[in-house]
Design a protein around this motif. Structure first.
Motif, mmCIF file in Angstrom:
data_model
loop_
_atom_site.group_PDB
_atom_site.id
_atom_site.type_symbol
_atom_site.label_atom_id
_atom_site.label_comp_id
_atom_site.label_asym_id
_atom_site.label_seq_id
_atom_site.Cartn_x
_atom_site.Cartn_y
_atom_site.Cartn_z
ATOM 1 N N ASP A 72 54.397 17.341 60.691
ATOM 2 C CA ASP A 72 55.244 16.359 60.009
ATOM 3 C C ASP A 72 56.288 15.778 60.950
ATOM 4 O O ASP A 72 56.572 14.576 60.917
ATOM 5 C CB ASP A 72 55.935 17.009 58.805
ATOM 6 N N GLN B 167 54.703 13.221 63.436
ATOM 7 C CA GLN B 167 54.247 12.014 62.751
ATOM 8 C C GLN B 167 55.419 11.136 62.341
ATOM 9 O O GLN B 167 55.433 9.921 62.590
ATOM 10 C CB GLN B 167 53.421 12.405 61.519
ATOM 11 N N VAL B 168 56.430 11.740 61.734
ATOM 12 C CA VAL B 168 57.577 10.970 61.246
ATOM 13 C C VAL B 168 58.424 10.460 62.415
ATOM 14 O O VAL B 168 58.920 9.322 62.376
ATOM 15 C CB VAL B 168 58.419 11.818 60.270
ATOM 16 N N LYS C 47 57.417 9.530 65.305
ATOM 17 C CA LYS C 47 56.745 8.359 65.884
ATOM 18 C C LYS C 47 56.916 7.126 64.999
ATOM 19 O O LYS C 47 57.025 6.009 65.500
ATOM 20 C CB LYS C 47 55.257 8.663 66.088
ATOM 21 N N ILE C 48 56.938 7.332 63.663
ATOM 22 C CA ILE C 48 57.127 6.195 62.754
ATOM 23 C C ILE C 48 58.560 5.666 62.853
ATOM 24 O O ILE C 48 58.789 4.462 62.993
ATOM 25 C CB ILE C 48 56.829 6.609 61.295
ATOM 26 N N VAL C 49 59.530 6.576 62.794
ATOM 27 C CA VAL C 49 60.939 6.179 62.695
ATOM 28 C C VAL C 49 61.545 5.846 64.050
ATOM 29 O O VAL C 49 62.194 4.823 64.230
ATOM 30 C CB VAL C 49 61.749 7.305 62.003
ATOM 31 N N MET D 171 66.839 12.004 59.581
ATOM 32 C CA MET D 171 66.812 10.532 59.511
ATOM 33 C C MET D 171 67.734 10.055 58.397
ATOM 34 O O MET D 171 68.013 10.782 57.439
ATOM 35 C CB MET D 171 65.383 10.035 59.272
ATOM 36 N N ASN E 260 65.831 4.983 57.187
ATOM 37 C CA ASN E 260 64.665 5.428 57.954
ATOM 38 C C ASN E 260 63.734 6.288 57.116
ATOM 39 O O ASN E 260 62.515 6.283 57.324
ATOM 40 C CB ASN E 260 65.113 6.200 59.203
ATOM 41 N N PHE E 261 64.287 7.029 56.158
ATOM 42 C CA PHE E 261 63.449 7.780 55.218
ATOM 43 C C PHE E 261 62.572 6.829 54.424
ATOM 44 O O PHE E 261 61.360 7.048 54.271
ATOM 45 C CB PHE E 261 64.357 8.595 54.291
ATOM 46 N N ALA F 127 59.796 5.484 56.588
ATOM 47 C CA ALA F 127 58.729 6.469 56.793
ATOM 48 C C ALA F 127 57.854 6.595 55.559
ATOM 49 O O ALA F 127 56.618 6.635 55.655
ATOM 50 C CB ALA F 127 59.344 7.825 57.151
ATOM 51 N N ASP G 171 55.482 3.637 55.209
ATOM 52 C CA ASP G 171 54.385 3.703 56.174
ATOM 53 C C ASP G 171 53.365 4.761 55.778
ATOM 54 O O ASP G 171 52.155 4.535 55.831
ATOM 55 C CB ASP G 171 54.946 3.996 57.568
ATOM 56 N N LEU G 172 53.844 5.920 55.352
ATOM 57 C CA LEU G 172 52.941 7.026 55.018
ATOM 58 C C LEU G 172 52.078 6.708 53.797
ATOM 59 O O LEU G 172 50.884 7.000 53.776
ATOM 60 C CB LEU G 172 53.745 8.302 54.768
#
Length: 918
Positions: free
Chosen positions: A55, A58-59, A61-63, A87, A91-92, A95, A98-99
């Protein structure tokens, strides 16, 4: 806390004391392992965190676009380490969006009350609890369909499949039940048609293993819900009676609905309703529609065809991105101005129609719009551009979350629609009037009451000042507060005039403005900044690009008092607003219908714009009935490729006619344009079946029942399938599904196994499609042996992609010409790709050695056969002079002679023998 990265200013820091750290790690470990498809967030009050390596990476890299923001969470004894990423709320939300919408993963959010507990849960097909995060101030450009399946074995290889599809945006249930083969061919077509994000299965094992594989191949998330109790499994009718929208005067009872006679589909629907918890959301009650899905209305598409024709863009691609336009067929056609238009366009391209009547209507309207360019531009640039997402506003009404501002936006649509209607009526076109104008008139009549209510209730003068208030005449207390606010506003205006005199500024240069965070204040231009600073009666609040914001003690006092009055006004009007929203909910059905009608208009306008703005304008296809047996495309182009910069597309043609020619076997060099050519044909046929014009100079298209494809070769590593296995799965689907009314495009079949086996499989499939199925087929291949099918089957024609080659130069012409090209020119293409010259030379030498060796072997074989033939000729001569030889012995000698001749690779002998047989 300890970290291993440089903390940016935006990155929040997780503040936990020793005891809190220990307790959190203890709680986290107690949760145990989770599926990799689920990401868990933890609300730490001042920030959000994720934990665990998967987790976190992954997060991060997104944020943060980097894993450098992963930190270790350590208790004081440091015996146990737990990674985390912290975050902000913004930013939450980034994420989560995106998820759920791009990566198609599940999200869980844990919140600490007295103890940590799971507060929110979402998945790609169940976004309800995250709608405020996902869609607040965001356009909803994609549908949100979840399907539920039930499968029952019927006989040895047949399965009965029940499907229930729930579209939460449109509030619709669709049921479907059919008998399928053990490859689930019809189910795959249904999945392609509906494009679900998630599928509910009773199990992921046993009978459902093949279904699970199919769903994964199509990128659908699989969920196995918990089985309900016996009581829960018998309350579908009760749930539907509360969820369905019944007409006025109709008995509110779903019992007896024909859709529910499909028992498997009904059970699948029950599971979906329970999983989505639709009953416990008051906004759903009385708003859903139940209907039966008819697959025969649509052209059958398999997942291979969707990929081969690049129908949909890559996940996460937004219409504002530069690459969106030429990445996919959806991107080419989607010039929509409204969110509802974008959603409907994505649905249309996945659901090409088999209805000649509807397609003719769409083509008529597109042609009419193209012939009226001013009307087309006005609709697109002036009217549709200003239409909000009525569907999302209606959902807010239904959930009692709408504000007066939302209601006013709906009112604006009701005001603007008559202007659209008048513009359409001015076209004086019968199809436009029947398909578009008549429904618009009907829905506007149904919404007359809502329009009148808004005009009676909403204070339009306050809207001009940026405030959304109920008219004060509705309540005595409101009138008192309104009077006070008016007096305060007048006082602030007098202060504005006084300021102009004191500062010796033009009255037009000083504005009285109201901004949410600042309240009422004055603004002037930046060049007057020095004048302000010299006057002690005024102080600067903010400096922005548009000027200098400033205030005074008296103005600030009035502004604070005004803000207090407005707050009391809003509190006083709240009960009135709730009543207004309650009445407005009753207009949900005509609002939804108006939304759908505007979306349809947006799509048809988009088709016209796509046809007009193409490098070479598209033309209207002439559509013939299914089975008419004609596919004539002149100068067909690929719509995506011709939109790319620095591409000068070379158009080609195709001419198929029943019993004359239904298959092209296409040979030619690598990179010569074979794949592009066959995709161009498939794309043109698809575009015609969604109602768009096509990239040709002339098009006559017999309507097809399916478009099936096998283009490109790639390993499916995630699913553990080799290139060859993927080929065989896709091709077996084509063989099972194709009829004489289908269009099939196949490229480079049989490359994943040995040359001889691959050639044998490719030959067999081509022959089957040409002789048995007799469908329109474009078959591109490097197996030149297959071209010999044209010698025995008159409906098969050989064509090739032209190229010019000599010792020094090699030029690809990208033109389709009759006949066979005997070479693939792989080495020449390698040279074009700037391979190192020594590698190319080595390849040429190896090729020459193989060619010489093959020729040598062939020569030796021919010499041996010639010796045999010499003997046979002598035997025949001797036998001919022997008057005692009987007919049977002579026949055997002739047969042996013919057999030996056939084994000799001689065009002369083959021609002689073929002629003699004829």
């Amino acid at each position: 806390m300890e970290g291993k990265s440089i903390v940016s200013r935006q990155e929040p820091v997780l503040h936990l004391d020793t005891n809190a750290r220990r307790n959190f790690i203890k709680f986290y470990n107690k949760l145990g392992e989770k599926p990799r498809s689920t990401v868990r967030f933890y609300d730490q009050t001042d920030c959000y965190t994720v934990h665990g390596s998967d987790d976190c990476e992954q997060v991060a890299k997104i944020v943060y676009k980097s894993t450098a923001y992963v930190h270790p969470l350590l208790p004081d004894d440091k015996q146990e380490t737990l990674q985390y990423v912290a975050m902000s709320k913004a930013n939450f939300e980034l994420a989560v969006r995106d998820l759920l919408l791009v990566r198609n993963l599940r999200v869980e959010v844990y919140v600490r009350r007295t103890e940590w507990q799971l507060e929110y849960r979402g998945s790609p097909g169940n976004l309800l609890q995250f709608e405020d995060i996902l869609f607040a101030n965001k356009e909803v450009l994609v549908g949100n369909t979840i399907i539920s399946l039930q499968v029952k074995l019927e006989g040895g290889t047949q399965r009965r499949v029940g499907v229930a599809a729930v579209e939460q945006n449109d509030c619709s249930f669709q049921l479907l039940e059919f008998v399928d083969d053990d490859f689930f061919t019809e189910l795959e077509a249904t999945v392609v048609l509906l494009g679900p994000k998630e599928c509910l299965l009773p199990s992921a094992d046993g009978e459902y293993t093949a279904v699970k594989t199919l769903l994964e191949r199509n990128g659908v998330m699989i969920t196995v819900p918990k089985r309900g109790s016996a009581a829960e499994r018998n309350d579908l009718l009760q749930d539907l009676n509360r969820l369905l929208r019944f007409a006025k005067g109709q008995q509110e009872d779903a019992n007896g609905r024909k859709e529910l006679q499909m028992q498997l589909a009904a059970e699948a629907l029950r599971v979906a309703i329970r999983y989505l918890d639709l009953i416990n959301d008051a906004g759903n009650l009385g708003h859903y529609e139940l209907k039966q899905l008819d697959l025969k209305r649509f052209v059958h598409l398999d997942s291979a065809a969707v990929a081969a024709l690049n129908i949909m863009p890559k996940p996460g691609t937004h219409p504002t991105m530069p690459s969106y336009r030429w990445q996919s067929i959806l991107g080419v056609l989607d010039h929509c101005r409204t969110p509802q238009g974008h959603r409907l366009m994505a649905q249309w391209v996945k659901q090409p129609l088999r209805s000649s009547e509807i397609l003719n209507d769409r083509h008529n309207i597109v042609q009419c719009l193209l012939e009226s360019p001013e009307t087309l531009d006005t609709l697109s640039m002036d009217y549709l551009k200003r239409i909000p997402d009525i569907l999302m506003l209606t959902k807010k009404l239904m959930r009692r979350k709408a504000s007066l501002q939302d209601l006013f936006r709906i009112y604006q649509v009701i005001l603007r629609t008559p202007k659209i209607l008048q513009l359409l009526l001015s076209l004086e076109h019968s199809t436009v009037q029947s398909v578009l104008c008549a429904p618009f008139k009907s829905f506007l009549e149904d919404l007359t009451g809502l329009k009148q209510m808004v005009e009676q209730v909403v204070d339009f003068e306050s809207i001009e000042k940026g405030e959304y208030l109920v008219k004060s005449t509705f309540d005595n207390r409101l009138m008192e507060l309104q009077q006070t606010m008016t007096e305060l506003y007048n006082k602030m205006e007098r202060l504005q005039n006084k300021c102009c005199e004191e500062l010796d500024l033009d009255g037009k240069m000083v504005k009285l403005e109201n901004v949410a965070k600042l309240g009422y204040h004055l603004r002037t231009t930046i060049k007057d900044d020095s004048v302000l600073r010299k006057n002690k009666n005024y102080r600067i609040v903010d400096v922005i690009k548009g000027g200098v914001r400033f205030t005074s003690d008296k103005l600030e006092s009035y502004a604070d008092e005004f803000a207090s009055c407005r707050t009391r006004y809003e509190e006083q009007q709240q009960s009135i607003v709730e009543e207004i929203i309650q009445v407005a909910v009753g207009y949900a059905a005509p609002l939804t219908s108006l939304n759908n009608e505007l979306a349809q208009l947006d799509c048809l306008v988009s088709f016209a714009i796509a046809a007009r703005c193409a490098p070479t304008p598209y033309v209207r296809p002439k559509m013939l009935a299914e089975g008419a047996g004609k596919l004539l495309l002149e100068d067909v182009r690929h719509p995506c490729l011709e939109l790319q910069e620095h591409v000068s597309f070379i158009a080609n043609s195709v001419a198929f006619e029943k019993d004359k020619c239904n298959m092209f076997i296409i040979t030619g060099p690598n990179m010569g344009g074979k794949s592009t050519y066959i995709r161009s044909v498939g794309t043109a046929v698809l575009m015609a079946h969604v109602g768009a014009f096509v990239p040709c100079s002339m098009a006559t298209i017999s309507m097809v029942d399916s478009i099936l494809g096998r283009v490109g070769a790639s390993d499916n590593i995630i699913k553990g399938l080799s290139t060859f296995m993927v080929e065989m799965i896709e091709t077996s689907g084509i063989i099972r599904t194709a009829t004489e009314k289908s269009l099939v495009i196949i490229d480079e079949l049989g490359r994943g196994t040995s040359t001889y086996e691959g050639c044998g499989i490719a030959w067999s499939i081509a022959e089957h499609l040409a002789k048995q199925t007799k469908c329109f087929t474009l078959f591109a291949t490097h197996f030149h042996e297959i071209t010999k099918l044209a010698e025995t089957l008159p409906t098969v024609k050989n064509v090739h992609m032209a190229a010019v080659a000599d010792e020094d130069n090699f030029t690809l012409l990208y033109q389709v010409r009759p006949g066979v090209m005997e070479k693939s020119f792989g080495i020449q293409v390698a040279r074009l790709a700037n391979f190192p010259e020594h590698v190319v030379q080595n390849a040429q030498e190896v090729y020459n050695e193989f060619e010489d060796e093959h020729a040598g072997k062939q020569s030796e074989a021919d010499k041996a056969l010639l010796d045999k033939i010499q003997v046979a000729i002598e035997q025949l001569s001797t036998a001919g002079n022997n008057t005692d030889i009987n007919v049977e012995d002579l026949t055997q000698l002739v047969a042996k002679f013919a057999k030996d001749i056939k084994q000799l690779d001689s065009d002369y002998f083959k021609t002689v023998l073929t002629s003699s047989e004829v």
